[in-house]
Design a protein around this motif. Structure first.
Motif, short mmCIF file in Angstrom:
data_model
loop_
_atom_site.label_atom_id
_atom_site.label_comp_id
_atom_site.label_asym_id
_atom_site.label_seq_id
_atom_site.Cartn_x
_atom_site.Cartn_y
_atom_site.Cartn_z
N SER A 32 1.04 -1.17 0.01
CA SER A 32 0.00 0.03 -0.02
C SER A 32 0.93 1.13 0.09
CB SER A 32 -0.70 0.06 1.43
OG SER A 32 -0.19 0.12 2.46
N CYS A 33 0.11 2.28 -0.42
CA CYS A 33 0.97 3.70 -0.24
C CYS A 33 -0.07 4.64 0.38
CB CYS A 33 1.22 4.10 -1.61
SG CYS A 33 2.61 3.34 -2.63
N VAL A 34 0.64 5.57 0.76
CA VAL A 34 -0.36 6.82 1.30
C VAL A 34 0.72 8.09 0.68
CG1 VAL A 34 -1.08 8.18 2.96
CG2 VAL A 34 -1.08 5.89 3.18
N GLY A 35 -0.06 9.04 0.05
CA GLY A 35 0.79 10.17 -0.32
C GLY A 35 -0.03 11.65 -0.14
N TRP A 36 1.13 12.40 -0.58
CA TRP A 36 0.38 14.01 -0.34
C TRP A 36 0.53 14.45 -1.69
CZ3 TRP A 36 -2.43 15.92 3.65
CH2 TRP A 36 -2.26 15.28 5.03
N PHE A 37 -0.60 15.08 -2.07
CA PHE A 37 -0.47 16.02 -3.41
C PHE A 37 -1.03 17.33 -3.05
CE2 PHE A 37 0.16 12.45 -6.40
CZ PHE A 37 0.06 11.29 -5.31
N ARG A 38 -0.54 18.34 -3.80
CA ARG A 38 -1.15 19.55 -3.92
C ARG A 38 -1.37 20.10 -5.36
NH1 ARG A 38 4.74 22.49 -2.47
NH2 ARG A 38 5.63 22.26 -4.41
N GLN A 39 -2.42 20.93 -5.21
CA GLN A 39 -2.75 21.76 -6.45
C GLN A 39 -3.18 23.09 -6.05
OE1 GLN A 39 -6.40 19.94 -8.16
NE2 GLN A 39 -5.89 20.67 -10.20
N ALA A 40 -2.59 23.80 -6.82
CA ALA A 40 -2.59 25.32 -6.64
C ALA A 40 -3.53 25.78 -7.75
CB ALA A 40 -1.28 26.14 -6.82
N PRO A 41 -4.20 27.06 -7.62
CA PRO A 41 -5.24 27.28 -8.79
C PRO A 41 -4.37 27.55 -10.03
CG PRO A 41 -5.53 28.66 -6.73
CD PRO A 41 -4.41 27.94 -6.52
N GLY A 42 -5.04 26.87 -11.05
CA GLY A 42 -4.35 26.65 -12.80
C GLY A 42 -3.33 25.92 -12.77
N ALA A 91 -0.98 26.14 -1.66
CA ALA A 91 -1.86 25.04 -2.54
C ALA A 91 -2.82 24.38 -1.52
CB ALA A 91 -1.18 23.85 -3.24
N MET A 92 -3.82 23.68 -2.32
CA MET A 92 -4.62 22.84 -1.18
C MET A 92 -3.94 21.45 -1.27
SD MET A 92 -7.75 22.64 0.02
CE MET A 92 -8.83 23.58 -0.72
N TYR A 93 -3.54 20.90 -0.17
CA TYR A 93 -2.92 19.51 -0.05
C TYR A 93 -3.97 18.56 0.22
CZ TYR A 93 1.70 21.78 -0.04
OH TYR A 93 2.83 22.85 -0.19
N TYR A 94 -3.84 17.28 -0.39
CA TYR A 94 -4.59 16.42 -0.39
C TYR A 94 -3.58 15.31 0.02
CZ TYR A 94 -7.71 19.02 -3.46
OH TYR A 94 -8.52 20.16 -3.91
N CYS A 95 -4.48 14.36 0.84
CA CYS A 95 -4.02 12.95 1.43
C CYS A 95 -4.51 11.93 0.50
CB CYS A 95 -4.37 12.80 2.55
SG CYS A 95 -3.87 11.36 3.39
N ALA A 96 -4.03 10.99 0.06
CA ALA A 96 -4.56 9.70 -0.93
C ALA A 96 -4.04 8.69 -0.36
CB ALA A 96 -4.27 10.19 -2.29
N ALA A 97 -4.62 7.73 -0.66
CA ALA A 97 -4.21 6.37 -0.36
C ALA A 97 -4.53 5.32 -1.25
CB ALA A 97 -4.71 5.79 1.04
N ALA A 98 -3.61 4.12 -1.64
CA ALA A 98 -3.99 3.03 -2.25
C ALA A 98 -3.83 2.02 -1.84
CB ALA A 98 -2.94 3.09 -3.76
N SER A 99 -4.51 0.74 -1.92
CA SER A 99 -4.37 -0.47 -1.29
C SER A 99 -3.10 -1.22 -2.20
CB SER A 99 -5.78 -1.28 -1.22
OG SER A 99 -5.92 -1.38 -2.68
N TRP A 115 -9.11 9.78 -1.77
CA TRP A 115 -8.66 10.88 -1.57
C TRP A 115 -9.35 11.59 -0.40
CZ3 TRP A 115 -4.82 13.04 -4.68
CH2 TRP A 115 -4.26 12.34 -5.77
N GLY A 116 -8.73 12.40 0.24
CA GLY A 116 -9.34 13.24 1.32
C GLY A 116 -9.82 14.53 0.63
N GLN A 117 -10.41 15.15 1.60
CA GLN A 117 -11.10 16.52 1.05
C GLN A 117 -10.22 17.80 0.67
OE1 GLN A 117 -11.05 15.73 4.07
NE2 GLN A 117 -10.55 17.49 5.42
N GLY A 118 -9.12 17.72 1.46
CA GLY A 118 -8.10 18.70 1.21
C GLY A 118 -7.88 19.46 2.31
N THR A 119 -6.87 20.35 2.49
CA THR A 119 -6.50 21.31 3.48
C THR A 119 -5.83 22.35 2.84
OG1 THR A 119 -5.70 21.41 5.70
CG2 THR A 119 -4.52 19.97 4.52
#
Length: 125
Positions: A32-42, A91-99, A115-119
């Motif tokens: 399994s993996c757990v990751g953090w991703f981010r997304q800024a506007p645009g 950015a908005m940061y998201y937690c994500a997980a994969a089995s 995916w989480g809702q973002g913070t």
């Protein structure tokens, strides 16, 4: 259904620190993996850091040496310690997980099922 719950975002000045937390019950099995991703506007969503079930961490070049991902298996938590923050980290940061994920692709959003809702993280100059 696994739910990912994030917390810890906020606003800091350049050079400051924040710690993000993600509850990841159900994602501790081998492969399994757990990751953090981010997304800024645009911008596209980008992988920031990930941790494989073996506890091997992976980091984007842009955060290597500043961010640290860790996990507490007993508490079903994954953390992202962010130091020396820069305005470009905003950015908005998201937690994500994969089995199951392919470790070398742990920073690829396509590997993740939940995916989480973002913070929001905001770094001011």
């Amino acid at each position: 259904q696994v739910r990912l719950v994030e917390s810890g975002g906020g606003s800091v000045q350049t050079g400051g620190s924040l710690r993000l937390s993600c509850g990841v019950a159900g994602y501790a099995s081998s492969g399994s993996c757990v990751g953090w991703f981010r997304q800024a506007p645009g911008n596209e969503r980008e992988g920031v850091a990930a941790i494989y079930s073996s506890n091997t961490p992976y980091y984007a070049d842009s955060v290597s040496g500043r961010f640290t991902i860790s996990r507490d298996i007993a508490e079903n938590m994954v953390y992202l310690q962010m130091n020396s923050l820069k305005p470009e980290d905003t950015a908005m940061y998201y937690c994500a997980a994969a089995s199951f994920c392919i470790a070398i692709q742990a920073l690829d959003a396509a590997e993740y099922d939940d995916w989480g809702q973002g913070t929001q993280v905001t770094v001011s100059p």
